[in-house]
Scaffold this motif. Sequence first.
Motif, short mmCIF file in Angstrom:
data_model
loop_
_atom_site.label_atom_id
_atom_site.label_comp_id
_atom_site.label_asym_id
_atom_site.label_seq_id
_atom_site.Cartn_x
_atom_site.Cartn_y
_atom_site.Cartn_z
N ARG A 287 0.63 -1.10 -0.11
CA ARG A 287 -0.08 0.06 0.06
C ARG A 287 0.76 1.28 0.06
O ARG A 287 0.45 2.23 -0.58
N MET A 288 2.07 1.28 0.88
CA MET A 288 2.78 2.39 0.80
C MET A 288 3.30 2.73 -0.59
O MET A 288 3.78 3.69 -1.04
N LEU A 289 3.91 1.55 -1.15
CA LEU A 289 4.48 1.62 -2.55
C LEU A 289 3.42 2.15 -3.61
O LEU A 289 3.94 2.86 -4.37
N ASP A 290 2.34 1.91 -3.57
CA ASP A 290 1.12 2.32 -4.40
C ASP A 290 0.95 3.95 -4.10
O ASP A 290 1.15 4.58 -5.22
N LEU A 291 1.21 4.28 -2.85
CA LEU A 291 0.99 5.70 -2.77
C LEU A 291 2.42 6.57 -3.03
O LEU A 291 2.15 7.51 -3.83
N TYR A 292 3.61 5.72 -2.92
CA TYR A 292 4.69 6.49 -3.47
C TYR A 292 4.70 6.49 -5.07
O TYR A 292 4.85 7.81 -5.56
N ARG A 293 4.06 5.59 -5.66
CA ARG A 293 4.18 5.49 -7.27
C ARG A 293 3.00 6.59 -7.53
O ARG A 293 3.52 7.31 -8.67
N ALA B 119 -5.29 3.00 4.53
CA ALA B 119 -5.59 3.32 5.86
C ALA B 119 -6.60 1.96 6.37
O ALA B 119 -6.40 1.48 7.71
N GLU B 120 -7.24 1.46 5.63
CA GLU B 120 -8.20 0.25 5.95
C GLU B 120 -7.21 -0.79 6.16
O GLU B 120 -7.75 -1.74 6.89
N GLU B 121 -6.20 -1.25 5.58
CA GLU B 121 -5.16 -2.27 5.59
C GLU B 121 -4.24 -1.86 6.98
O GLU B 121 -3.50 -2.66 7.15
N GLY B 122 -4.28 -0.68 7.61
CA GLY B 122 -3.50 -0.54 8.76
C GLY B 122 -2.34 0.34 8.54
O GLY B 122 -1.83 0.65 9.65
N VAL B 123 -2.34 0.95 7.33
CA VAL B 123 -1.17 1.86 7.23
C VAL B 123 -1.73 3.35 8.01
O VAL B 123 -2.77 3.85 8.05
N VAL B 124 -0.71 3.90 9.06
CA VAL B 124 -1.07 4.90 9.80
C VAL B 124 -0.61 6.13 9.14
O VAL B 124 0.27 6.36 8.78
N LEU B 125 -1.74 7.11 8.95
CA LEU B 125 -1.49 8.21 8.16
C LEU B 125 -1.88 9.28 8.60
O LEU B 125 -3.06 9.19 9.50
N ASP B 126 -1.36 10.46 8.87
CA ASP B 126 -1.82 11.79 9.53
C ASP B 126 -2.93 12.29 8.82
O ASP B 126 -3.10 12.25 7.62
N GLY B 127 -3.95 12.72 9.67
CA GLY B 127 -5.29 12.99 9.34
C GLY B 127 -5.36 14.17 8.35
O GLY B 127 -6.01 14.43 7.25
N ALA B 128 -4.28 15.04 8.42
CA ALA B 128 -4.12 16.24 7.54
C ALA B 128 -3.83 15.78 6.19
O ALA B 128 -4.37 16.32 5.16
N VAL B 129 -3.54 14.50 5.77
CA VAL B 129 -3.21 14.03 4.45
C VAL B 129 -4.57 14.14 3.89
O VAL B 129 -4.73 14.24 2.52
N PHE B 130 -5.43 13.54 4.51
CA PHE B 130 -6.83 13.17 4.03
C PHE B 130 -7.60 14.62 3.80
O PHE B 130 -8.23 14.61 2.68
N SER B 131 -7.34 15.54 4.63
CA SER B 131 -7.97 16.81 4.47
C SER B 131 -7.36 17.56 3.32
O SER B 131 -8.13 18.06 2.52
N ILE B 132 -5.93 17.52 3.08
CA ILE B 132 -5.54 18.25 2.09
C ILE B 132 -6.20 17.59 0.73
O ILE B 132 -6.38 18.23 -0.20
N VAL B 133 -6.20 16.04 0.51
CA VAL B 133 -6.53 15.40 -0.47
C VAL B 133 -8.05 15.79 -0.81
O VAL B 133 -8.30 16.16 -1.94
#
Length: 68
Positions: free
Chosen positions: A11-17, A37-51
Amino acid sequence: MRRKNKALLARMLDLYRILGDSTISPRLLKDALDRAAEEGVVLDGAVFSIVDRIIVKDATAFVPNQIG
């Protein structure tokens, strides 16, 4: 445990790509963030707000190097 780590890495590599492209599809990015996020990757909530704000502005394309 190893299978879970492989899934998180995938999932992290998908995001990086996606983030490495010169033009980013905000919808694809949002989908990839949600999957991660569903699979357990912990991301800052600000990322979702920005997107979400990017999607409101233009849901078809985001050019990171473009000013304005």
